[in-house]
Design an enzyme around this catalytic site. Structure first.
Site, mmCIF file in Angstrom:
data_model
loop_
_atom_site.group_PDB
_atom_site.id
_atom_site.type_symbol
_atom_site.label_atom_id
_atom_site.label_comp_id
_atom_site.label_asym_id
_atom_site.label_seq_id
_atom_site.Cartn_x
_atom_site.Cartn_y
_atom_site.Cartn_z
ATOM 1 N N HIS A 168 10.067 2.294 -4.091
ATOM 2 C CA HIS A 168 8.696 2.065 -3.643
ATOM 3 C C HIS A 168 7.813 1.896 -4.875
ATOM 4 O O HIS A 168 7.677 2.815 -5.678
ATOM 5 C CB HIS A 168 8.210 3.239 -2.788
ATOM 6 C CG HIS A 168 8.959 3.370 -1.485
ATOM 7 N ND1 HIS A 168 8.783 4.417 -0.618
ATOM 8 C CD2 HIS A 168 9.879 2.567 -0.907
ATOM 9 C CE1 HIS A 168 9.571 4.247 0.443
ATOM 10 N NE2 HIS A 168 10.248 3.136 0.286
ATOM 11 N N ASP A 178 11.273 -3.260 1.582
ATOM 12 C CA ASP A 178 10.494 -3.837 0.480
ATOM 13 C C ASP A 178 9.270 -4.600 0.967
ATOM 14 O O ASP A 178 8.856 -5.596 0.372
ATOM 15 C CB ASP A 178 11.369 -4.769 -0.394
ATOM 16 C CG ASP A 178 12.572 -4.030 -0.938
ATOM 17 O OD1 ASP A 178 12.420 -2.855 -1.307
ATOM 18 O OD2 ASP A 178 13.662 -4.631 -0.975
HETATM 19 P P1 GDP Z 1 8.606 -0.860 -0.535
HETATM 20 O O1 GDP Z 1 10.038 -0.556 -0.829
HETATM 21 O O2 GDP Z 1 8.360 -1.224 0.893
HETATM 22 O O3 GDP Z 1 7.659 0.202 -1.001
HETATM 23 O O4 GDP Z 1 8.238 -2.182 -1.369
HETATM 24 P P2 GDP Z 1 8.662 -2.498 -2.894
HETATM 25 O O5 GDP Z 1 7.844 -1.664 -3.789
HETATM 26 O O6 GDP Z 1 10.136 -2.456 -3.038
HETATM 27 O O7 GDP Z 1 8.287 -4.032 -3.006
HETATM 28 C C1 GDP Z 1 6.978 -4.497 -2.864
HETATM 29 C C2 GDP Z 1 6.575 -5.168 -4.186
HETATM 30 O O8 GDP Z 1 5.447 -5.986 -3.991
HETATM 31 C C3 GDP Z 1 6.149 -4.176 -5.251
HETATM 32 O O9 GDP Z 1 6.510 -4.691 -6.501
HETATM 33 C C4 GDP Z 1 4.634 -4.108 -5.108
HETATM 34 O O10 GDP Z 1 3.978 -3.766 -6.310
HETATM 35 C C5 GDP Z 1 4.334 -5.532 -4.737
HETATM 36 N N1 GDP Z 1 3.194 -5.710 -3.826
HETATM 37 C C6 GDP Z 1 2.824 -4.939 -2.774
HETATM 38 N N2 GDP Z 1 1.806 -5.513 -2.106
HETATM 39 C C7 GDP Z 1 1.539 -6.665 -2.743
HETATM 40 C C8 GDP Z 1 0.623 -7.741 -2.507
HETATM 41 O O11 GDP Z 1 -0.149 -7.758 -1.561
HETATM 42 N N3 GDP Z 1 0.665 -8.792 -3.375
HETATM 43 C C9 GDP Z 1 1.532 -8.837 -4.423
HETATM 44 N N4 GDP Z 1 1.494 -9.916 -5.205
HETATM 45 N N5 GDP Z 1 2.403 -7.868 -4.668
HETATM 46 C C10 GDP Z 1 2.420 -6.802 -3.838
HETATM 47 MG MG MG Z 2 11.554 -1.160 -2.029
#
Ligand code: GDP
Ligand code: MG
Length: 426
Positions: A40, A12
């Site tokens: 994601h 995440d």
């Molecule tokens: P993944 O599983 O690695 O793809 O990550 P997730 O999607 O589970 O969690 C990352 C969360 O943080 C998501 O809700 C994204 O929309 C959000 N996100 C990603 N980058 C940023 C950022 O730079 N700032 C903020 N505020 N949210 C972010």
């Molecule tokens: Mg995730």
């Protein structure tokens, strides 16, 4: 150019978001491990999407997406994910989605087995997403799996399935008397959800070999993070596959290819969904404040994520096992409310300070050694150049870069595609 985008921490970190952003430079995006335990999140001009199985490139118009043989696929979930996206106007055809014939099918009985085991474990549970991932990988490695390619041979499918289900029932039924799998039911399930997917199933190795030979740019998308890797993570609170960049080409279908670059995605603080050792964890008010600020709820399960300070020993370990060449530091904007920002710079284990991330029992005894960095206390979400950042935010980035010993190339300050800073841009 062959690049892997991988998680440095517990997952995440924002991999989907970075794949969506950097995907513009790639012709093909491949998911190489895991299943629908992934969540994601991608926010772009088409809307907000949560992808569980499909590679995050599916939202781009000119990108071919591949699901590699290292994946495990719940075909019912995949059918629903595809239908959901098609309804939102996303084009998904055998031209832009290719599913490896080697990927294992995750059955409803894997899901049940996963749930039964978590329930048996009670307080000692592993924190599974309860989507059948551990049982389906276990069956794959014990060679009792049905693979996507088997769908293309309906004549032999029943026989294969019968043999596996006979074995499975013998094994599981003993302890769980209401656990009895019915072959006809499973065959029906395969037909209902397998048939629509058949046009996508192919030998992705041929396709990827050919593309690599033509110097196409290929991006490998990992699920979860280094600390959840089956071999190098916090076992048994890991996933059941390799989340590492070194597995990317194998899990994708071109094991002989060599990566040109590994981009590690690292969060500006820590989060950990589910169980497992997490030294720098915040509790109480400190934890809930950060959880709310970062909207830290599981994308796949909705579970509140555990949160904590940026963890230098854990991140340095993650960078090492991933072999990361550069870092994208995400969610820096989330820390904007903090007066002072705690960073876990080392661990104390039995009264000794250590910079190393210990795997195994000694991690149980580790206590965080915290240093406080100055906060910046202002909104940084509209910063697009490194000069736009307040000095305290730049100092935080430099500190993390120096301590974790890997160059921070990108800093993300928001969930939207363009909310980032390229630290190399002049
Ligand atoms: P993944 O599983 O690695 O793809 O990550 P997730 O999607 O589970 O969690 C990352 C969360 O943080 C998501 O809700 C994204 O929309 C959000 N996100 C990603 N980058 C940023 C950022 O730079 N700032 C903020 N505020 N949210 C972010
Ligand atoms: Mg995730």
């Amino acid at each position: 150019m062959l690049t892997a985008i991988v998680g440095i921490n517990w997952g995440d970190e924002g991999k989907g978001r970075m794949v969506d952003l950097l995907g513009a430079q790639y012709d093909i995006i491949v998911r190489y491990q895991g299943g629908n335990n992934a969540g994601h999140t991608v926010v772009n001009e088409k809307g907000k999407f949560i992808l569980n199985l499909l590679p995050s490139g599916i939202l781009r118009d000119n990108t071919v997406n591949v699901m590699g043989p290292g994946m495990v696929i719940d075909i019912e979930h995949l059918c629903k994910e595809i239908t959901g996206l098609v309804k939102k106007g996303i084009r998904i055809t055998p031209d832009n989605l290719k599913i490896s014939h080697g990927a294992a099918i995750c059955f409803p009985y894997h899901v049940r087995q996963d749930i039964l085991e978590e329930e048996r474990l009670g307080d000692r549970k592993y924190g599974s997403t309860r989507r059948g991932i551990a049982p389906v990988y276990a069956d794959k490695y014990i060679k009792k799996g049905i693979r996507m390619g088997d769908l293309l041979f309906p004549d032999t499918l029943r026989e294969k399935l019968e043999g596996i289900i006979e074995w499975k029932n013998l094994l599981i039924h003993g302890g769980n008397h209401d656990f009895m799998i019915d072959t006809d039911k499973m065959l029906k399930w395969l037909q209902v959800y397998g048939e629509p997917l058949m046009p996508f199933v192919c030998d992705v190795s041929d396709y990827l070999d050919d593309a690599a030979g033509k110097n196409k740019n290929i991006l490998f998308e990992a699920q979860l993070g280094a600390l959840r890797d089956i071999d190098y993570g916090i076992y048994p609170y890991t996933t059941s596959s390799s989340t590492l960049a070194s597995y990317a080409t194998t899990g994708a279908g071109i094991p002989g290819a060599k990566l040109d670059k590994v981009i590690g995605i690292m969060k500006a603080y820590s989060s950990c969904v589910g169980e497992g050792l997490f030294v720098a964890e915040f509790f109480g008010e400190e934890g809930s404040r950060l959880r709310e600020a970062g909207s830290e709820y599981g994308a796949a399960t909705g579970r509140p994520r555990r949160v904590g300070a940026f963890d230098i020993p854990a991140s340095r370990y993650g960078i090492k096992v991933q072999g990361a060449d550069e870092i994208a530091l995400t969610k820096l904007d989330v820390l904007s409310y903090m007066e002072k920002i705690p960073v876990c710079v080392a661990y104390e284990i039995e009264e000794k300070r250590t910079d190393r991330f210990p795997i195994g029992e000694s991690l149980l005894k580790a206590k965080p050694i915290i240093e406080l960095m100055d906060g910046w206390k202002c909104d940084i979400s509209s910063c697009r150049k490194k000069e736009d950042l307040p000095e305290a935010a730049s100092a935080y980035i430099r500190f993390i870069e120096e301590m974790s010993r890997c160059r921070i190339r990108y800093v993300s300050v928001g969930a939207e595609r363009d909310a980032y800073i390229d630290m190399d841009a002049v």
